[in-house]
Enzyme design. Sequence first.
Site, PDB file in Angstrom:
ATOM      1  N   GLY A  15       0.885  -1.237   0.087  1.00 19.87           N
ATOM      2  CA  GLY A  15       0.118  -0.106  -0.020  1.00 19.87           C
ATOM      3  C   GLY A  15       0.831   1.299  -0.076  1.00 19.87           C
ATOM      4  CB  SER A  16       0.274   4.625  -1.307  1.00 21.62           C
ATOM      5  OG  SER A  16       0.234   4.201  -2.487  1.00 21.62           O
ATOM      6  N   GLY A  17       1.560   5.203   1.355  1.00 25.01           N
ATOM      7  CA  GLY A  17       1.529   5.701   3.007  1.00 25.01           C
ATOM      8  C   GLY A  17       2.463   5.280   3.542  1.00 25.01           C
ATOM      9  CG  HIS A  18       3.423   1.831   4.337  1.00 28.27           C
ATOM     10  ND1 HIS A  18       3.178   1.988   5.849  1.00 28.27           N
ATOM     11  CD2 HIS A  18       2.531   1.112   3.725  1.00 28.27           C
ATOM     12  CE1 HIS A  18       1.898   1.053   5.845  1.00 28.27           C
ATOM     13  NE2 HIS A  18       1.837   0.402   4.721  1.00 28.27           N
TER      14      HIS A  18
ATOM     15  CG  HIS B 203      -1.521  -0.933   7.814  1.00 34.77           C
ATOM     16  ND1 HIS B 203      -0.538  -1.987   8.086  1.00 34.77           N
ATOM     17  CD2 HIS B 203      -0.944  -0.510   6.723  1.00 34.77           C
ATOM     18  CE1 HIS B 203      -0.130  -2.357   6.868  1.00 34.77           C
ATOM     19  NE2 HIS B 203      -0.182  -1.333   6.161  1.00 34.77           N
TER      20      HIS B 203
ATOM     21  CG  ASP C 132       0.344  -6.697   0.846  1.00 32.26           C
ATOM     22  OD1 ASP C 132       0.167  -6.021  -0.434  1.00 32.26           O
ATOM     23  OD2 ASP C 132       0.196  -6.248   1.833  1.00 32.26           O
TER      24      ASP C 132
END
Lengths: 333, 333
Positions: free
Chosen positions: A55-58, A220, A111
């Site tokens: 995911g994005s945001g990492h 998360h 994932d």
Amino acid sequence: MKKLINNPEYVVEEMIDGYVKAHSSYVKRLEGNDRALVTSKETKEGKVGILIGGGSGHEPAFMGYVGAGMADGVAIGNIFASPPPAPILEVTKAIDKGAGVVYLYGNYAGDVMNFGMAADLAAMEDIQVEMVLATDDVASAPKEEKDKRRGIAGEFLVYKMAGAAADFGYDLKEVARVARKANENTRSMGVGLSSCSLPQTGEPSFILGDDEMEVGLGHHGEPGIRKAPVDKADNVVDELLDNILGDMEINKGDDVVVLVNGLGSTPLMELYIMFRRVDEVLKEKGINIYRSYVGEYITSLEMGGASITVTKVDDEMKKMVDHPVDCPMFVQR
Amino acid sequence: MKKLINNPEYVVEEMIDGYVKAHSSYVKRLEGNDRALVTSKETKEGKVGILIGGGSGHEPAFMGYVGAGMADGVAIGNIFASPPPAPILEVTKAIDKGAGVVYLYGNYAGDVMNFGMAADLAAMEDIQVEMVLATDDVASAPKEEKDKRRGIAGEFLVYKMAGAAADFGYDLKEVARVARKANENTRSMGVGLSSCSLPQTGEPSFILGDDEMEVGLGHHGEPGIRKAPVDKADNVVDELLDNILGDMEINKGDDVVVLVNGLGSTPLMELYIMFRRVDEVLKEKGINIYRSYVGEYITSLEMGGASITVTKVDDEMKKMVDHPVDCPMFVQR
């Protein structure tokens, strides 16, 4: 929470746009898939491809680690959400140079499903794929069930070592072996101080009191093992290290790589104060820090807090860790 | 605000402890002064020494930039406070290899006084010193009074170019000339979204409303030019660039270096969304981005917000910008 964004629906696209513009000598988008990036420097024929994603945001994970000595391509999901099989498959086809591709990703249901489906689709195109899941978070499942654990910041060291092995010309099985060995010898645990918020909602993804921390928190906002008033950094480090070291077979004289990772809004000052204590504790135990990384390697937007990762390394792993890297967001000479 | 620290009185010492332990192959403390760090790799005889410094809380600045191709030593102050003359003088003596030392620092009253006093003391020991102040923040004084402006993130590019010039063997006057040229061609402006807090007080150093931003905010919370509801990233970038470009002599076909700098808690995602717009605007104007830097280069603890820096570069400056660097917190191959 306040954010410097335009339309919340397009933050991932606009981020990737900016990223590709800033680093066009390193990465390019694959035609037909906006969420699939590969190295601008053609992968060598016969080299095993390294594919990472999540995911994005990492950020800087995962796209920041496409470059020499690390990954050949990345599949990018929505914020905190797995990429679908399509970009994974596209990247796989682009970076396969006849030697197969290793998928490296964290152990999260989405994932596991999507990378698995992509691997099946790749097999139908006669591309061999090995998958290695990061399961380094000791707070997320008991020792006997390591394969149920989440992957957190220790993933970075799996990429580092697998990327080096591929660069050294190891074959598919061997690169996967090095990646699995890296994961098997890696333990992490984090502490959260404050939440991040998703651009779409603007709301915090979990709530902590004004003086509260959460030990063992996931990347998360997954629940940790206890909430408590924020303690002194040394006590927090001691608790994390107790859990980490108690979970490994580690003895006086062993060599380790240490990563102190910031989750987003925690200043470097605090990360170095934590590292200072990690160094003290390991010295007391006669464990030698072979190499250390301190900074933001895998974040959760503006989440407050940090994690500690310890990887026990043998001679082969030291060689992998020492191999130079040239990526947009991580350079090692 | 919550912090992972021990005693607030010792945060700087403990941070430096951790830093030196993590990066002992790069930096060492000078005996007798805990706030004076120099490169572990002896500075070459005859090379001009580069000394940087300022208050703590701006990490990776300033100590992160001691290493090959950047600075030879750093003097470190308390949080957001100038280092006193003593550590500056100690570093000066340690890194002078007969060719003199250039001091690079931001234009703040305390720094001006303390670096000035240190230079006087160095002169008494027959060490030649040149001082170059960064004055890149266009929001802090009118164009006609550039020498009254504060130094913000553009300082990083002054270090980069001066460090390269010293590495190329330029003499003292020439290194200072390159540094001044870098500063003269550099303009920055920032926007603040949320405050940081000092460890000693735990209180925010300025207050913004829940939906408010401050355009032109300084690195220590110095007032900007206006407060307003948080706008779209593209509009914010346009306003910052209007001020920056309107302050420079810049034309179609010129080359620039761009730095989008995060102040602490602003995610990389937002910095890349901003860079995307910078790239668009400059392209429209026919200005070519020669090189770009996006990330946290000079922060203010966990402050929220970002700044944009534009430096107009000629062939000499491009050579300086391209020169490789190997520092603990910044590596360029």
